[in-house]
Structure formats: structure tokens, C-alpha cells
Design a protein around this motif. Structure first.
Motif, PDB file in Angstrom:
ATOM      1  N   SER A  80       0.846  -1.189   0.000  1.00 33.53           N
ATOM      2  CA  SER A  80       0.000   0.000   0.000  1.00 33.53           C
ATOM      3  C   SER A  80       0.883   1.241   0.000  1.00 33.53           C
ATOM      4  N   ASP A  81       0.863   1.986  -1.123  1.00 38.60           N
ATOM      5  CA  ASP A  81       1.613   3.242  -1.184  1.00 38.60           C
ATOM      6  C   ASP A  81       1.065   4.231  -0.153  1.00 38.60           C
ATOM      7  N   GLU A  82      -0.249   4.219   0.011  1.00 43.01           N
ATOM      8  CA  GLU A  82      -0.889   5.146   0.946  1.00 43.01           C
ATOM      9  C   GLU A  82      -0.435   4.903   2.381  1.00 43.01           C
ATOM     10  N   ASP A  83      -0.380   3.635   2.784  1.00 42.52           N
ATOM     11  CA  ASP A  83      -0.032   3.288   4.163  1.00 42.52           C
ATOM     12  C   ASP A  83       1.457   3.015   4.360  1.00 42.52           C
ATOM     13  N   GLN A  84       2.185   2.854   3.250  1.00 41.61           N
ATOM     14  CA  GLN A  84       3.612   2.532   3.291  1.00 41.61           C
ATOM     15  C   GLN A  84       3.893   1.259   4.094  1.00 41.61           C
ATOM     16  N   CYS A  85       3.062   0.251   3.829  1.00 41.61           N
ATOM     17  CA  CYS A  85       3.257  -1.058   4.454  1.00 41.61           C
ATOM     18  C   CYS A  85       2.529  -2.094   3.601  1.00 41.61           C
TER      19      CYS A  85
ATOM     20  N   ASP B 148       5.198  -4.164   8.202  1.00 39.17           N
ATOM     21  CA  ASP B 148       6.181  -3.299   7.544  1.00 39.17           C
ATOM     22  C   ASP B 148       6.976  -4.043   6.480  1.00 39.17           C
ATOM     23  N   THR B 149       7.133  -5.351   6.649  1.00 35.89           N
ATOM     24  CA  THR B 149       7.791  -6.190   5.650  1.00 35.89           C
ATOM     25  C   THR B 149       6.815  -7.275   5.206  1.00 35.89           C
ATOM     26  N   TYR B 150       7.111  -7.901   4.079  1.00 36.04           N
ATOM     27  CA  TYR B 150       6.275  -8.992   3.585  1.00 36.04           C
ATOM     28  C   TYR B 150       6.215 -10.117   4.626  1.00 36.04           C
ATOM     29  N   GLU B 151       7.371 -10.433   5.184  1.00 32.05           N
ATOM     30  CA  GLU B 151       7.446 -11.516   6.161  1.00 32.05           C
ATOM     31  C   GLU B 151       6.624 -11.190   7.409  1.00 32.05           C
ATOM     32  N   GLU B 152       6.689  -9.947   7.875  1.00 33.75           N
ATOM     33  CA  GLU B 152       5.911  -9.544   9.039  1.00 33.75           C
ATOM     34  C   GLU B 152       4.416  -9.598   8.733  1.00 33.75           C
TER      35      GLU B 152
END
Length: 74
Positions: free
Chosen positions: A12-17, A34-38
Motif C-alpha cells: 500500500s503506497d498510501e499506508d507505506q506497508c 512493515d515487511t512482507y514476512e511480518e
């Protein structure tokens, strides 16, 4: 947990996550990371809680979407 539920992870560009949708559980069932793994780890934790809660409450679990049921491959 050996359920075959869908996990959709999108940036999400809007949420930056990374935002995660859990389609079988309804349009408002989301988590993030915050990361794909998270994001994936959070999705697994949420799914475990959803299944546990549904079982404890005697609710029927949603039927998992599978390739043959959710979309057709061209």
C-alpha cells in the motif's frame, strides 16, 4: 493449524506497508506489516485467532477458497 485459507498480501503506497486481506473471513478482515514476512506472520496469527474463536463459539468455519472454487486458470 492445517487450514487452507487465502492470504492476499499487497503493498500500500498510501499506508507505506504491506496490507493483508483474509477473503474467507469477510471484506473487513485485514492486518498489515512493515515487511512482507511480518505481514505474513501477522496473517497467520490472525487466522489462528479467528479459527480458535469460531471453534470456541461453536460457529461454522468458512469454507476455504481453492483454485477450482475461487477462480479459473486460463
Amino acid at each position: 493449524m492445517n487450514y487452507h485459507y487465502s492470504v492476499v498480501i499487497q503493498w500500500s503506497d498510501e499506508d507505506q506497508c504491506y496490507v493483508v486481506s483474509l477473503p474467507e473471513w469477510g471484506e473487513f478482515c485485514h492486518t498489515h506489516g512493515d515487511t512482507y514476512e511480518e505481514a505474513l506472520q501477522n496473517a497467520q496469527e490472525v487466522l489462528e485467532l479467528l479459527v480458535e474463536s469460531a471453534v470456541e463459539d461453536g460457529e461454522t468455519l468458512p469454507e476455504p477458497l481453492t483454485v477450482g472454487k475461487s477462480f479459473q486458470v486460463a
